[in-house]
Write a protein that holds these residues in place. Structure first.
Motif, PDB file in Angstrom:
ATOM      1  N   GLU A  49      14.535  74.778  46.836  1.00  0.00           N
ATOM      2  CA  GLU A  49      14.520  75.122  45.421  1.00  0.00           C
ATOM      3  C   GLU A  49      14.768  73.823  44.678  1.00  0.00           C
ATOM      4  O   GLU A  49      15.810  73.188  44.853  1.00  0.00           O
ATOM      5  N   LEU A  50      13.785  73.415  43.901  1.00  0.00           N
ATOM      6  CA  LEU A  50      13.860  72.139  43.209  1.00  0.00           C
ATOM      7  C   LEU A  50      14.171  72.354  41.730  1.00  0.00           C
ATOM      8  O   LEU A  50      13.650  73.280  41.106  1.00  0.00           O
ATOM      9  N   GLU A  51      15.021  71.496  41.192  1.00  0.00           N
ATOM     10  CA  GLU A  51      15.218  71.471  39.747  1.00  0.00           C
ATOM     11  C   GLU A  51      14.316  70.370  39.216  1.00  0.00           C
ATOM     12  O   GLU A  51      14.319  69.246  39.723  1.00  0.00           O
ATOM     13  N   VAL A  52      13.525  70.706  38.203  1.00  0.00           N
ATOM     14  CA  VAL A  52      12.533  69.787  37.663  1.00  0.00           C
ATOM     15  C   VAL A  52      12.949  69.399  36.249  1.00  0.00           C
ATOM     16  O   VAL A  52      13.179  70.262  35.403  1.00  0.00           O
ATOM     17  N   VAL A  53      13.060  68.079  36.022  1.00  0.00           N
ATOM     18  CA  VAL A  53      13.469  67.564  34.722  1.00  0.00           C
ATOM     19  C   VAL A  53      12.483  66.471  34.309  1.00  0.00           C
ATOM     20  O   VAL A  53      12.236  65.534  35.066  1.00  0.00           O
ATOM     21  N   THR A  54      11.926  66.612  33.092  1.00  0.00           N
ATOM     22  CA  THR A  54      10.986  65.628  32.569  1.00  0.00           C
ATOM     23  C   THR A  54      11.608  64.913  31.372  1.00  0.00           C
ATOM     24  O   THR A  54      12.156  65.557  30.479  1.00  0.00           O
ATOM     25  N   THR A  55      11.512  63.585  31.387  1.00  0.00           N
ATOM     26  CA  THR A  55      12.095  62.748  30.337  1.00  0.00           C
ATOM     27  C   THR A  55      11.018  61.843  29.752  1.00  0.00           C
ATOM     28  O   THR A  55      10.211  61.280  30.494  1.00  0.00           O
ATOM     29  N   VAL A  56      11.021  61.684  28.439  1.00  0.00           N
ATOM     30  CA  VAL A  56      10.120  60.744  27.778  1.00  0.00           C
ATOM     31  C   VAL A  56      10.735  59.361  27.940  1.00  0.00           C
ATOM     32  O   VAL A  56      11.835  59.096  27.436  1.00  0.00           O
ATOM     33  N   GLU A  57      10.034  58.471  28.662  1.00  0.00           N
ATOM     34  CA  GLU A  57      10.560  57.124  28.898  1.00  0.00           C
ATOM     35  C   GLU A  57      10.184  56.138  27.799  1.00  0.00           C
ATOM     36  O   GLU A  57      10.977  55.285  27.431  1.00  0.00           O
ATOM     37  N   SER A  58       8.945  56.232  27.311  1.00  0.00           N
ATOM     38  CA  SER A  58       8.521  55.291  26.268  1.00  0.00           C
ATOM     39  C   SER A  58       7.306  55.844  25.535  1.00  0.00           C
ATOM     40  O   SER A  58       6.604  56.722  26.043  1.00  0.00           O
ATOM     41  N   VAL A  59       7.096  55.301  24.336  1.00  0.00           N
ATOM     42  CA  VAL A  59       5.910  55.623  23.547  1.00  0.00           C
ATOM     43  C   VAL A  59       5.386  54.302  23.000  1.00  0.00           C
ATOM     44  O   VAL A  59       6.130  53.544  22.374  1.00  0.00           O
ATOM     45  N   LEU A  60       4.124  54.035  23.269  1.00  0.00           N
ATOM     46  CA  LEU A  60       3.469  52.843  22.752  1.00  0.00           C
ATOM     47  C   LEU A  60       2.346  53.304  21.834  1.00  0.00           C
ATOM     48  O   LEU A  60       1.418  53.982  22.284  1.00  0.00           O
ATOM     49  N   GLU A  61       2.465  52.973  20.558  1.00  0.00           N
ATOM     50  CA  GLU A  61       1.409  53.313  19.610  1.00  0.00           C
ATOM     51  C   GLU A  61       0.612  52.045  19.351  1.00  0.00           C
ATOM     52  O   GLU A  61       1.181  50.979  19.150  1.00  0.00           O
ATOM     53  N   LYS A  62      -0.713  52.195  19.383  1.00  0.00           N
ATOM     54  CA  LYS A  62      -1.553  51.025  19.163  1.00  0.00           C
ATOM     55  C   LYS A  62      -2.898  51.444  18.601  1.00  0.00           C
ATOM     56  O   LYS A  62      -3.237  52.626  18.570  1.00  0.00           O
ATOM     57  N   GLN A  63      -3.639  50.455  18.193  1.00  0.00           N
ATOM     58  CA  GLN A  63      -4.974  50.671  17.672  1.00  0.00           C
ATOM     59  C   GLN A  63      -5.956  50.407  18.805  1.00  0.00           C
ATOM     60  O   GLN A  63      -5.996  49.321  19.357  1.00  0.00           O
ATOM     61  N   GLY A  64      -6.714  51.435  19.185  1.00  0.00           N
ATOM     62  CA  GLY A  64      -7.734  51.271  20.212  1.00  0.00           C
ATOM     63  C   GLY A  64      -9.095  51.094  19.583  1.00  0.00           C
ATOM     64  O   GLY A  64      -9.240  51.115  18.356  1.00  0.00           O
ATOM     65  N   SER A  65     -10.107  50.940  20.415  1.00  0.00           N
ATOM     66  CA  SER A  65     -11.471  50.745  19.898  1.00  0.00           C
ATOM     67  C   SER A  65     -11.976  51.973  19.151  1.00  0.00           C
ATOM     68  O   SER A  65     -12.868  51.870  18.321  1.00  0.00           O
ATOM     69  N   ARG A  66     -11.385  53.156  19.445  1.00  0.00           N
ATOM     70  CA  ARG A  66     -11.788  54.395  18.779  1.00  0.00           C
ATOM     71  C   ARG A  66     -10.769  54.855  17.738  1.00  0.00           C
ATOM     72  O   ARG A  66     -10.798  55.989  17.301  1.00  0.00           O
ATOM     73  N   GLY A  67      -9.843  53.993  17.375  1.00  0.00           N
ATOM     74  CA  GLY A  67      -8.846  54.348  16.372  1.00  0.00           C
ATOM     75  C   GLY A  67      -7.447  54.359  16.956  1.00  0.00           C
ATOM     76  O   GLY A  67      -7.206  53.864  18.057  1.00  0.00           O
ATOM     77  N   PRO A  68      -6.494  54.945  16.222  1.00  0.00           N
ATOM     78  CA  PRO A  68      -5.104  54.939  16.682  1.00  0.00           C
ATOM     79  C   PRO A  68      -4.918  55.813  17.921  1.00  0.00           C
ATOM     80  O   PRO A  68      -5.642  56.778  18.134  1.00  0.00           O
TER      81      PRO A  68
END
Length: 154
Positions: free
Chosen positions: A99-118
């Protein structure tokens, strides 16, 4: 700072994931894992395992219960989301009956401008623990195209 960058360090609601022998066998067939350890309890016992061995990526089945991209906390527009790859870390075998306990954490967010927009690249870590010990870790990137402000992600 956008709404997404404010989520760095937050953790989704943990949930429990039972590793069922029948599901382990189905997954092994689906990925063509033919080693007897994946479907034969006697072979698994002879190898010192307490149950049939789950194929290495079996825990991906837990994503159907609570996938990180569908987490309400992220508020992503799933029509503009792309999987950006991931890495597995295997620390201990996972077997039927765990029986596994599953925990998800947001480690980082990188916002940038790509060739198709943000775009935003959201790195999440999902830990799978048995009795408090992490047995597997999956780190992945979720990419959302388009503006990531509150109006566009509703």
């Amino acid at each position: 700072m956008s709404r997404l960058t404010e989520l760095v360090g937050t953790t989704a609601q943990p949930f429990r994931f039972l590793v069922e022998e029948g599901k382990v066998a189905e997954f092994a067939r689906a990925v063509q894992a033919t080693d007897p350890l994946f479907h034969d309890a006697a072979a698994a016992a002879d190898a010192g395992l307490s149950g049939v061995l789950a194929a290495p990526t079996f825990s991906t089945a837990s994503a159907h219960w609570s996938g990180p991209a569908s987490s309400p906390a992220l508020g992503l527009d799933l029509k503009r989301v792309l999987a950006g790859g991931g890495e597995w870390e295997y620390l201990s075998p996972v077997v039927a009956g765990d029986e596994l306990e599953v925990v998800t954490t947001v480690e980082s967010v990188l916002e940038k401008q790509g060739s198709r927009g943000p775009m935003a690249v959201i790195r999440v870590r999902t830990d799978f623990a048995r009795d408090g010990e992490i047995v597997q870790r999956y780190t992945s990137n979720i990419i959302q195209f388009g503006a990531v402000d509150e109006e566009s992600s509703a």
